[in-house]
Write a protein that holds these residues in place. Structure first.
Motif, PDB file in Angstrom:
ATOM      1  N   VAL A  21      52.095 -18.259  16.371  1.00 18.04           N
ATOM      2  CA  VAL A  21      52.617 -19.025  17.511  1.00 18.04           C
ATOM      3  C   VAL A  21      53.360 -18.088  18.463  1.00 18.04           C
ATOM      4  CG1 VAL A  21      54.305 -20.792  18.171  1.00 18.04           C
ATOM      5  CG2 VAL A  21      52.687 -21.240  16.312  1.00 18.04           C
ATOM      6  N   SER A  22      54.139 -17.174  17.890  1.00 17.02           N
ATOM      7  CA  SER A  22      54.896 -16.276  18.759  1.00 17.02           C
ATOM      8  C   SER A  22      54.005 -15.200  19.379  1.00 17.02           C
ATOM      9  CB  SER A  22      56.109 -15.740  17.980  1.00 17.02           C
ATOM     10  OG  SER A  22      55.984 -14.385  17.732  1.00 17.02           O
ATOM     11  N   ALA A  23      53.042 -14.671  18.615  1.00 13.96           N
ATOM     12  CA  ALA A  23      52.151 -13.633  19.155  1.00 13.96           C
ATOM     13  C   ALA A  23      51.205 -14.193  20.215  1.00 13.96           C
ATOM     14  CB  ALA A  23      51.342 -12.991  18.024  1.00 13.96           C
ATOM     15  N   ALA A  24      50.912 -15.494  20.124  1.00 19.15           N
ATOM     16  CA  ALA A  24      49.928 -16.101  21.026  1.00 19.15           C
ATOM     17  C   ALA A  24      50.509 -16.449  22.396  1.00 19.15           C
ATOM     18  CB  ALA A  24      49.340 -17.355  20.381  1.00 19.15           C
ATOM     19  N   LYS A  25      51.819 -16.397  22.521  1.00 21.21           N
ATOM     20  CA  LYS A  25      52.453 -16.773  23.800  1.00 21.21           C
ATOM     21  C   LYS A  25      51.898 -15.926  24.944  1.00 21.21           C
ATOM     22  CE  LYS A  25      56.550 -19.203  22.647  1.00 21.21           C
ATOM     23  NZ  LYS A  25      57.124 -18.800  21.334  1.00 21.21           N
ATOM     24  N   GLY A  26      51.478 -16.602  26.009  1.00 27.19           N
ATOM     25  CA  GLY A  26      50.982 -15.891  27.184  1.00 27.19           C
ATOM     26  C   GLY A  26      49.538 -15.409  27.044  1.00 27.19           C
ATOM     27  N   THR A  27      48.858 -15.804  25.957  1.00 31.85           N
ATOM     28  CA  THR A  27      47.453 -15.418  25.775  1.00 31.85           C
ATOM     29  C   THR A  27      46.576 -16.674  25.767  1.00 31.85           C
ATOM     30  OG1 THR A  27      47.259 -15.633  23.369  1.00 31.85           O
ATOM     31  CG2 THR A  27      48.307 -13.622  24.191  1.00 31.85           C
ATOM     32  N   VAL A  28      45.258 -16.459  25.655  1.00 31.89           N
ATOM     33  CA  VAL A  28      44.333 -17.606  25.595  1.00 31.89           C
ATOM     34  C   VAL A  28      44.573 -18.461  24.353  1.00 31.89           C
ATOM     35  CG1 VAL A  28      42.503 -16.504  26.920  1.00 31.89           C
ATOM     36  CG2 VAL A  28      42.547 -16.240  24.433  1.00 31.89           C
ATOM     37  N   ALA A  29      45.272 -17.899  23.388  1.00 37.09           N
ATOM     38  CA  ALA A  29      45.497 -18.620  22.132  1.00 37.09           C
ATOM     39  C   ALA A  29      46.819 -19.393  22.118  1.00 37.09           C
ATOM     40  CB  ALA A  29      45.469 -17.650  20.955  1.00 37.09           C
ATOM     41  N   GLU A  30      47.533 -19.349  23.233  1.00 34.31           N
ATOM     42  CA  GLU A  30      48.809 -20.060  23.255  1.00 34.31           C
ATOM     43  C   GLU A  30      48.593 -21.549  23.023  1.00 34.31           C
ATOM     44  OE1 GLU A  30      51.334 -19.283  26.620  1.00 34.31           O
ATOM     45  OE2 GLU A  30      52.900 -20.596  25.852  1.00 34.31           O
ATOM     46  N   GLY A  31      49.370 -22.116  22.127  1.00 36.64           N
ATOM     47  CA  GLY A  31      49.298 -23.548  21.848  1.00 36.64           C
ATOM     48  C   GLY A  31      48.154 -23.944  20.920  1.00 36.64           C
ATOM     49  N   ALA A  32      47.366 -22.978  20.471  1.00 32.93           N
ATOM     50  CA  ALA A  32      46.248 -23.307  19.585  1.00 32.93           C
ATOM     51  C   ALA A  32      46.770 -23.785  18.232  1.00 32.93           C
ATOM     52  CB  ALA A  32      45.356 -22.085  19.392  1.00 32.93           C
ATOM     53  N   GLU A  33      46.028 -24.727  17.679  1.00 36.05           N
ATOM     54  CA  GLU A  33      46.373 -25.220  16.352  1.00 36.05           C
ATOM     55  C   GLU A  33      45.816 -24.240  15.311  1.00 36.05           C
ATOM     56  OE1 GLU A  33      45.264 -29.059  13.537  1.00 36.05           O
ATOM     57  OE2 GLU A  33      44.703 -29.070  15.666  1.00 36.05           O
ATOM     58  N   VAL A  34      46.586 -23.973  14.293  1.00 39.85           N
ATOM     59  CA  VAL A  34      46.138 -23.058  13.242  1.00 39.85           C
ATOM     60  C   VAL A  34      45.683 -23.882  12.040  1.00 39.85           C
ATOM     61  CG1 VAL A  34      46.792 -21.153  11.718  1.00 39.85           C
ATOM     62  CG2 VAL A  34      47.792 -21.312  14.007  1.00 39.85           C
ATOM     63  N   VAL A  35      44.442 -23.702  11.653  1.00 39.94           N
ATOM     64  CA  VAL A  35      43.898 -24.417  10.502  1.00 39.94           C
ATOM     65  C   VAL A  35      43.558 -23.373   9.436  1.00 39.94           C
ATOM     66  CG1 VAL A  35      42.095 -25.994   9.693  1.00 39.94           C
ATOM     67  CG2 VAL A  35      42.893 -26.120  12.064  1.00 39.94           C
ATOM     68  N   MET A  36      44.177 -23.498   8.273  1.00 41.99           N
ATOM     69  CA  MET A  36      43.946 -22.486   7.242  1.00 41.99           C
ATOM     70  C   MET A  36      43.177 -23.057   6.061  1.00 41.99           C
ATOM     71  SD  MET A  36      47.388 -20.231   7.006  1.00 41.99           S
ATOM     72  CE  MET A  36      48.441 -20.058   8.461  1.00 41.99           C
ATOM     73  N   THR A  37      42.215 -22.294   5.616  1.00 47.61           N
ATOM     74  CA  THR A  37      41.513 -22.606   4.380  1.00 47.61           C
ATOM     75  C   THR A  37      42.032 -21.616   3.338  1.00 47.61           C
ATOM     76  OG1 THR A  37      39.605 -23.083   5.754  1.00 47.61           O
ATOM     77  CG2 THR A  37      39.211 -22.939   3.392  1.00 47.61           C
ATOM     78  N   ARG A  38      42.344 -22.130   2.161  1.00 49.99           N
ATOM     79  CA  ARG A  38      42.912 -21.277   1.122  1.00 49.99           C
ATOM     80  C   ARG A  38      41.977 -21.191  -0.075  1.00 49.99           C
ATOM     81  NH1 ARG A  38      47.235 -18.309   1.235  1.00 49.99           N
ATOM     82  NH2 ARG A  38      48.465 -19.231  -0.409  1.00 49.99           N
ATOM     83  N   PRO A  39      40.993 -20.297  -0.016  1.00 53.85           N
ATOM     84  CA  PRO A  39      40.123 -20.175  -1.188  1.00 53.85           C
ATOM     85  C   PRO A  39      40.913 -19.660  -2.388  1.00 53.85           C
ATOM     86  CG  PRO A  39      39.637 -18.451   0.406  1.00 53.85           C
ATOM     87  CD  PRO A  39      40.643 -19.355   1.046  1.00 53.85           C
ATOM     88  N   PRO A  40      40.596 -20.142  -3.582  1.00 52.79           N
ATOM     89  CA  PRO A  40      41.320 -19.706  -4.768  1.00 52.79           C
ATOM     90  C   PRO A  40      40.996 -18.260  -5.105  1.00 52.79           C
ATOM     91  CG  PRO A  40      39.461 -21.043  -5.409  1.00 52.79           C
ATOM     92  CD  PRO A  40      39.516 -21.077  -3.904  1.00 52.79           C
ATOM     93  N   VAL A  80      42.602 -17.727   4.390  1.00 52.26           N
ATOM     94  CA  VAL A  80      43.708 -16.973   3.800  1.00 52.26           C
ATOM     95  C   VAL A  80      43.616 -17.148   2.292  1.00 52.26           C
ATOM     96  CG1 VAL A  80      46.202 -16.623   3.764  1.00 52.26           C
ATOM     97  CG2 VAL A  80      45.116 -17.507   5.833  1.00 52.26           C
ATOM     98  N   GLY A  81      43.056 -16.160   1.632  1.00 56.06           N
ATOM     99  CA  GLY A  81      42.859 -16.253   0.187  1.00 56.06           C
ATOM    100  C   GLY A  81      44.172 -16.432  -0.555  1.00 56.06           C
ATOM    101  N   ALA A  82      44.112 -17.165  -1.664  1.00 55.50           N
ATOM    102  CA  ALA A  82      45.315 -17.418  -2.456  1.00 55.50           C
ATOM    103  C   ALA A  82      45.947 -16.123  -2.965  1.00 55.50           C
ATOM    104  CB  ALA A  82      44.979 -18.337  -3.636  1.00 55.50           C
ATOM    105  N   LEU A  83      45.149 -15.067  -3.074  1.00 52.52           N
ATOM    106  CA  LEU A  83      45.678 -13.804  -3.592  1.00 52.52           C
ATOM    107  C   LEU A  83      46.006 -12.794  -2.489  1.00 52.52           C
ATOM    108  CD1 LEU A  83      43.291 -13.259  -6.620  1.00 52.52           C
ATOM    109  CD2 LEU A  83      45.458 -14.488  -6.545  1.00 52.52           C
ATOM    110  N   SER A  84      45.815 -13.200  -1.236  1.00 49.55           N
ATOM    111  CA  SER A  84      46.201 -12.286  -0.155  1.00 49.55           C
ATOM    112  C   SER A  84      47.723 -12.239  -0.119  1.00 49.55           C
ATOM    113  CB  SER A  84      45.651 -12.783   1.183  1.00 49.55           C
ATOM    114  OG  SER A  84      46.255 -14.005   1.528  1.00 49.55           O
TER     115      SER A  84
END
Ligand SMILES: [Zn+2]
Length: 113
Positions: free
Chosen positions: A49-68, A33-37
């Motif tokens: 978290v809300s969109a992932a409910k009931g999908t394969v991504a439910e409960g997945a941890e979100v790790v974000m990289t923030r390039p400058p 997720v770019g700093a300027l996005s």
């Protein structure tokens, strides 16, 4: 809140990959997720978290990289790093800067099982 629709798009992408690659659970989602996005990381995570409910991504941890944000300055012709859209060039103070990077939003990879 446009982060919610972005999050839904990410979840759809993950579900497509799950079908293609036959995984059934996503442990971690690595996002760039770019700093300027135009995205608020907290809102994106919340939406995910809300969109992932009931999908394969439910409960997945979100790790974000923030390039400058990176930009090319028209004034001094240097490549510079800027924190926000609309910021002046840190070298010469010119507001004529062309954004060259750091405005992306994408999934870099998934940790799956
Ligand atoms: Zn400059």
């Amino acid at each position: 809140m446009h982060e919610l629709s972005l999050a839904q798009g990410i979840v759809e992408l993950i579900e497509e990959q799950a079908r293609a690659q036959r995984f059934t659970k996503v442990r971690r989602v690595h996002l760039v997720v770019g700093a300027l996005s135009h995205v608020m990381p907290e809102a994106l995570e919340f939406g995910f978290v809300s969109a992932a409910k009931g999908t394969v991504a439910e409960g997945a941890e979100v790790v974000m990289t923030r390039p400058p944000g990176t930009a090319s300055c028209v004034g001094c012709e240097k490549n510079v790093t800027i924190e926000r859209r609309g910021d002046p060039c840190p070298e010469c103070g010119s507001f004529q800067v062309l954004i060259t990077g750091g405005d992306e939003l994408r999934v870099s990879h998934l940790d799956v099982e």
